[in-house]
Scaffold this motif. Structure first.
Motif, PDB file in Angstrom:
ATOM      1  N   ALA A   2       0.839  -1.197   0.000  1.00 55.67           N
ATOM      2  CA  ALA A   2       0.000   0.000   0.000  1.00 55.67           C
ATOM      3  C   ALA A   2       0.873   1.245   0.000  1.00 55.67           C
ATOM      4  N   VAL A   3       0.316   2.319  -0.574  1.00 62.28           N
ATOM      5  CA  VAL A   3       1.041   3.588  -0.636  1.00 62.28           C
ATOM      6  C   VAL A   3       0.161   4.723  -0.136  1.00 62.28           C
ATOM      7  N   ILE A   4       0.848   5.734   0.377  1.00 61.43           N
ATOM      8  CA  ILE A   4       0.229   6.992   0.765  1.00 61.43           C
ATOM      9  C   ILE A   4       0.583   7.985  -0.335  1.00 61.43           C
ATOM     10  N   VAL A   5      -0.442   8.605  -0.902  1.00 65.19           N
ATOM     11  CA  VAL A   5      -0.223   9.587  -1.970  1.00 65.19           C
ATOM     12  C   VAL A   5      -0.649  10.947  -1.440  1.00 65.19           C
ATOM     13  N   THR A   6       0.295  11.884  -1.390  1.00 65.69           N
ATOM     14  CA  THR A   6      -0.001  13.231  -0.928  1.00 65.69           C
ATOM     15  C   THR A   6       0.138  14.191  -2.100  1.00 65.69           C
ATOM     16  N   VAL A   7      -0.895  14.995  -2.296  1.00 66.76           N
ATOM     17  CA  VAL A   7      -0.910  15.960  -3.385  1.00 66.76           C
ATOM     18  C   VAL A   7      -1.136  17.346  -2.793  1.00 66.76           C
ATOM     19  N   GLU A   8      -0.208  18.243  -3.046  1.00 68.54           N
ATOM     20  CA  GLU A   8      -0.342  19.635  -2.625  1.00 68.54           C
ATOM     21  C   GLU A   8      -0.758  20.439  -3.850  1.00 68.54           C
ATOM     22  N   ILE A   9      -1.837  21.214  -3.725  1.00 65.03           N
ATOM     23  CA  ILE A   9      -2.355  22.001  -4.842  1.00 65.03           C
ATOM     24  C   ILE A   9      -2.264  23.480  -4.455  1.00 65.03           C
ATOM     25  N   PRO A  10      -1.162  24.140  -4.811  1.00 67.84           N
ATOM     26  CA  PRO A  10      -1.030  25.559  -4.490  1.00 67.84           C
ATOM     27  C   PRO A  10      -2.165  26.359  -5.131  1.00 67.84           C
ATOM     28  N   GLY A  11      -2.813  27.189  -4.333  1.00 64.64           N
ATOM     29  CA  GLY A  11      -3.918  27.987  -4.849  1.00 64.64           C
ATOM     30  C   GLY A  11      -5.202  27.205  -5.040  1.00 64.64           C
ATOM     31  N   GLY A  12      -5.184  25.905  -4.717  1.00 63.18           N
ATOM     32  CA  GLY A  12      -6.394  25.093  -4.846  1.00 63.18           C
ATOM     33  C   GLY A  12      -7.453  25.566  -3.871  1.00 63.18           C
ATOM     34  N   THR A  13      -8.707  25.413  -4.252  1.00 59.61           N
ATOM     35  CA  THR A  13      -9.813  25.876  -3.420  1.00 59.61           C
ATOM     36  C   THR A  13     -10.777  24.734  -3.139  1.00 59.61           C
ATOM     37  N   GLN A  14     -11.601  24.928  -2.138  1.00 61.70           N
ATOM     38  CA  GLN A  14     -12.622  23.935  -1.825  1.00 61.70           C
ATOM     39  C   GLN A  14     -13.585  23.792  -3.003  1.00 61.70           C
ATOM     40  N   GLU A  15     -13.922  24.897  -3.649  1.00 64.50           N
ATOM     41  CA  GLU A  15     -14.833  24.848  -4.800  1.00 64.50           C
ATOM     42  C   GLU A  15     -14.254  23.981  -5.919  1.00 64.50           C
ATOM     43  N   LEU A  16     -12.984  24.197  -6.269  1.00 68.40           N
ATOM     44  CA  LEU A  16     -12.341  23.393  -7.310  1.00 68.40           C
ATOM     45  C   LEU A  16     -12.309  21.925  -6.891  1.00 68.40           C
ATOM     46  N   TYR A  17     -11.955  21.677  -5.655  1.00 71.61           N
ATOM     47  CA  TYR A  17     -11.900  20.308  -5.146  1.00 71.61           C
ATOM     48  C   TYR A  17     -13.270  19.630  -5.244  1.00 71.61           C
ATOM     49  N   GLU A  18     -14.309  20.295  -4.752  1.00 66.71           N
ATOM     50  CA  GLU A  18     -15.638  19.691  -4.744  1.00 66.71           C
ATOM     51  C   GLU A  18     -16.163  19.453  -6.156  1.00 66.71           C
ATOM     52  N   ARG A  19     -15.932  20.391  -7.040  1.00 65.30           N
ATOM     53  CA  ARG A  19     -16.381  20.245  -8.435  1.00 65.30           C
ATOM     54  C   ARG A  19     -15.679  19.054  -9.100  1.00 65.30           C
ATOM     55  N   SER A  45      -1.791  27.082   3.977  1.00 64.41           N
ATOM     56  CA  SER A  45      -1.010  28.153   3.345  1.00 64.41           C
ATOM     57  C   SER A  45      -1.704  28.667   2.080  1.00 64.41           C
ATOM     58  N   GLY A  46      -3.021  28.540   2.032  1.00 63.63           N
ATOM     59  CA  GLY A  46      -3.770  29.086   0.910  1.00 63.63           C
ATOM     60  C   GLY A  46      -3.986  28.121  -0.233  1.00 63.63           C
ATOM     61  N   GLY A  47      -3.691  26.854  -0.029  1.00 61.69           N
ATOM     62  CA  GLY A  47      -3.909  25.852  -1.061  1.00 61.69           C
ATOM     63  C   GLY A  47      -4.735  24.702  -0.530  1.00 61.69           C
ATOM     64  N   TRP A  48      -4.642  23.589  -1.205  1.00 65.79           N
ATOM     65  CA  TRP A  48      -5.444  22.423  -0.863  1.00 65.79           C
ATOM     66  C   TRP A  48      -4.553  21.189  -0.821  1.00 65.79           C
ATOM     67  N   ARG A  49      -4.833  20.283   0.088  1.00 64.47           N
ATOM     68  CA  ARG A  49      -4.055  19.048   0.225  1.00 64.47           C
ATOM     69  C   ARG A  49      -4.988  17.852   0.081  1.00 64.47           C
ATOM     70  N   VAL A  50      -4.540  16.862  -0.681  1.00 64.97           N
ATOM     71  CA  VAL A  50      -5.271  15.611  -0.854  1.00 64.97           C
ATOM     72  C   VAL A  50      -4.348  14.479  -0.419  1.00 64.97           C
ATOM     73  N   VAL A  51      -4.887  13.563   0.374  1.00 64.08           N
ATOM     74  CA  VAL A  51      -4.135  12.389   0.799  1.00 64.08           C
ATOM     75  C   VAL A  51      -4.975  11.162   0.445  1.00 64.08           C
ATOM     76  N   ASP A  52      -4.405  10.303  -0.392  1.00 62.20           N
ATOM     77  CA  ASP A  52      -5.093   9.086  -0.814  1.00 62.20           C
ATOM     78  C   ASP A  52      -4.276   7.875  -0.394  1.00 62.20           C
ATOM     79  N   PHE A  53      -4.961   6.783  -0.236  1.00 62.75           N
ATOM     80  CA  PHE A  53      -4.321   5.503   0.038  1.00 62.75           C
ATOM     81  C   PHE A  53      -4.739   4.537  -1.064  1.00 62.75           C
ATOM     82  N   PHE A  54      -3.754   3.913  -1.685  1.00 65.44           N
ATOM     83  CA  PHE A  54      -3.984   2.931  -2.738  1.00 65.44           C
ATOM     84  C   PHE A  54      -3.235   1.659  -2.396  1.00 65.44           C
ATOM     85  N   GLU A  55      -3.668   0.552  -2.982  1.00 63.24           N
ATOM     86  CA  GLU A  55      -2.999  -0.730  -2.755  1.00 63.24           C
ATOM     87  C   GLU A  55      -1.590  -0.753  -3.321  1.00 63.24           C
ATOM     88  N   SER A  56      -1.321   0.082  -4.325  1.00 59.49           N
ATOM     89  CA  SER A  56       0.016   0.128  -4.926  1.00 59.49           C
ATOM     90  C   SER A  56       0.178   1.415  -5.715  1.00 59.49           C
TER      91      SER A  56
END
Length: 92
Positions: A2-19, A45-56
């Motif tokens: 399994a892996v942890i995937v972290t994505v930092e989206i500078p300037g990302g917003t909740q609206e963009l994420y939800e859409r 810091s004004g952006g958005w963070r996504v953390v996903d877990f996948f089997e590989s």
């Protein structure tokens, strides 16, 4: 492994994420093979963070290959995910 995937989206917003998330989770291939869990929120810091877990890492890449057109159509900025091995993943 399994892996942890972290994505930092500078300037990302909740609206963009939800859409974007609404489109991804309504895609006919959702949930993608190997998907375990997902969390997201402001990064402090004004952006958005996504953390996903996948089997590989390969399962994550297969997801990205399917989801990339949606990300691009929604105006998601180019990102570089950080992929690290997960020693343990506990799901409720």
């Amino acid at each position: 492994m399994a892996v942890i995937v972290t994505v930092e989206i500078p300037g990302g917003t909740q609206e963009l994420y939800e859409r974007t998330t609404e489109r991804v989770t309504n895609a006919p291939w959702w949930p993608p093979e190997g998907f375990l869990a997902h969390a997201a929120g402001p990064d402090g810091s004004g952006g958005w963070r996504v953390v996903d877990f996948f089997e590989s890492a390969e399962a994550f890449q297969a997801f990205v290959d399917k989801a990339m057109p949606i990300f691009q159509e929604e105006g998601m900025p180019p990102i570089v995910p950080r992929i690290e091995p997960a020693v343990n993943v506990v799901l409720k």
